[in-house]
Design a protein around this motif. Structure first.
Motif, PDB file in Angstrom:
ATOM      1  N   HIS A 122      46.670  60.833  59.674  1.00 55.31           N
ATOM      2  CA  HIS A 122      46.538  59.471  60.199  1.00 55.31           C
ATOM      3  C   HIS A 122      45.235  59.398  60.978  1.00 55.31           C
ATOM      4  CE1 HIS A 122      47.792  56.598  63.695  1.00 55.31           C
ATOM      5  NE2 HIS A 122      47.044  55.964  62.810  1.00 55.31           N
ATOM      6  N   MET A 162      47.517  57.183  56.433  1.00 52.00           N
ATOM      7  CA  MET A 162      47.467  55.954  57.218  1.00 52.00           C
ATOM      8  C   MET A 162      46.172  55.892  58.018  1.00 52.00           C
ATOM      9  SD  MET A 162      50.397  54.277  59.693  1.00 52.00           S
ATOM     10  CE  MET A 162      50.356  55.483  61.016  1.00 52.00           C
ATOM     11  N   ILE A 185      48.127  53.719  53.737  1.00 48.98           N
ATOM     12  CA  ILE A 185      48.702  52.662  54.559  1.00 48.98           C
ATOM     13  C   ILE A 185      47.662  52.193  55.568  1.00 48.98           C
ATOM     14  CG2 ILE A 185      50.581  52.051  56.142  1.00 48.98           C
ATOM     15  CD1 ILE A 185      51.441  52.834  53.262  1.00 48.98           C
ATOM     16  N   ILE A 348      55.663  54.977  55.329  1.00 54.33           N
ATOM     17  CA  ILE A 348      54.575  55.808  54.811  1.00 54.33           C
ATOM     18  C   ILE A 348      54.709  56.056  53.310  1.00 54.33           C
ATOM     19  CG2 ILE A 348      53.385  58.029  55.073  1.00 54.33           C
ATOM     20  CD1 ILE A 348      53.047  56.109  57.398  1.00 54.33           C
TER      21      ILE A 348
END
Length: 386
Positions: A122, A162, A185, A348
């Motif tokens: 992320h 993400m 994402i 996710i």
């Protein structure tokens, strides 16, 4: 462990009391049920409560280890600390850094994702608002650049799951589209956006609110800002840090009532001090002081991530739902499972985890009567290669 039984087996939709879980040799769930198991259990866990393995979609470190370190041992130490507290599926979240350091971090972590130590990367920075940067180094912030983003996505080869953007930044909407087109994402967070600036970001493909309320323009009665926009949009999964420090418990309950457990993903946002104690730490390039279990940038009142773990958030979610002694303990337990496992996994796109159901991976956490972890089991042993 083909068949286990326990006083209580909790899924996202039901509480089996007593309950059992049947699994295959390959580590997938065959069936979950109530009452007498279909055959003699291989293990009877007695008075325990069994829940799906926790899924943490936003975490920076723990146990003295840090995902932002350019050190594989530090990453493994952080992962092991959270595994011990029930997190069987984990993101590795990075903070804002200069382009070269960010590339190097992604190179290291992408290899560890492929190895199975962590489950995705992320990027919480660097494409966030300098006015709402929180514990991110302001000097490392910048507007999204399509070339830099493309390079990072390419070198990560699908392991960046993400990316957080402040939608008011120049180029942010194009970057959100680029991220989604690459199969990752896009999230909205660390933002000073107006209410009106959030909808275009969601329309462009953003589907997550990065730790709602924290590092966002606050609600004003004439300027509702991003919080109201994100909370009110059913397309958005809401991250929240329900540790009692980042959010007042009543505000957490209010947002949970507004969005529902199917949209709330509890996250630790933990830094290196999680599962340890007070002291001096770092988060990226910033010095952090932890006092009374609260992490702050050294010499300031700015909160710098949390020191919580997912099992503590599970207990907080059960309490918010009325507790085990409340009017509907089964509803409290299933809502807590959704917030700590099912909803983050769905957000996710981790379709193989997040519940105890046929065909899913048999990741589970064994809790005692106080809902404290006594055992963690991961079918593919995310912790075994630490």
């Amino acid at each position: 462990m083909p068949l286990i039984s326990a006083a209580r087996v909790v899924t996202a939709t039901a509480v089996h009391s007593p309950g059992w879980i049947d699994t295959r040799a390959d580590g997938t769930v065959v069936a979950v049920g109530s009452g007498v198991p279909p055959r003699t259990p291989d293990a009877d866990l007695g008075a325990a409560t069994v829940v799906p393995g926790f899924v943490d979609m936003h975490v920076h470190g723990g146990g003295g280890g840090d995902y932002t370190d350019l050190d594989e041992a530090s990453v493994r130490r952080a992962r092991a600390a959270h595994f011990a507290h029930g997190t069987t599926t984990s993101m590795a979240s990075l903070v804002a850094a200069d382009p070269q350091r960010l590339r190097t971090q992604v190179d290291l972590l992408s290899g560890l994702v492929r190895e199975g130590v962590v489950d995705g990367i992320h990027l919480e920075g660097p494409w966030i608002s300098p006015d709402r940067c929180g514990a991110h180094d302001p000097a490392a912030l910048r507007a999204p650049d399509g070339g830099e983003l493309a390079d990072l996505l390419a070198r990560a080869d699908g392991t960046i799951r993400m990316i957080t953007f402040a939608p008011e930044l120049p180029g942010a909407l194009d970057a959100i589209r680029q991220t989604v087109d690459a199969g990752s994402i896009a999230a909205v967070g660390h933002t000073d956006a107006s209410y009106e600036q959030v909808a275009p970001a969601v329309d462009a493909g953003a589907t997550v609110a990065t730790h709602l309320f924290n590092a966002m323009r606050p609600i004003h009665h004439r300027d509702p800002g991003p919080v109201v926009a994100l909370l009110g949009d059913p397309r958005v999964t809401i991250e929240m840090i329900a540790d009692g420090t980042h959010l007042h418990p009543e505000l957490y309950r209010h947002a949970l009532d507004a969005a529902g457990a199917h949209r709330v993903a509890l996250v630790t946002d933990a830094m290196a001090a999680a599962a340890l104690g007070d002291g001096q730490y770092t988060l990226g390039e910033l010095r952090v002081e932890v006092r009374d279990a609260v992490a702050r940038i050294a010499g300031t009142d700015t909160i710098a991530g949390s020191t919580t773990t997912m099992d503590a958030l599970f207990r907080a979610a059960v309490h918010a739902g009325g507790g085990l002694d409340g009017p509907d303990p089964d509803a409290a337990l299933t809502a807590a499972v959704r917030q700590t496992a099912t909803t983050p996994a769905h957000a996710i796109g981790w379709a193989h985890v997040g519940d105890l159901a046929p065909g899913l991976r048999a990741d589970f956490v064994v809790l005692d009567e106080s809902l404290r972890v006594t055992r963690v089991h991961a079918a593919e042993a995310s912790g075994a290669r630490l």
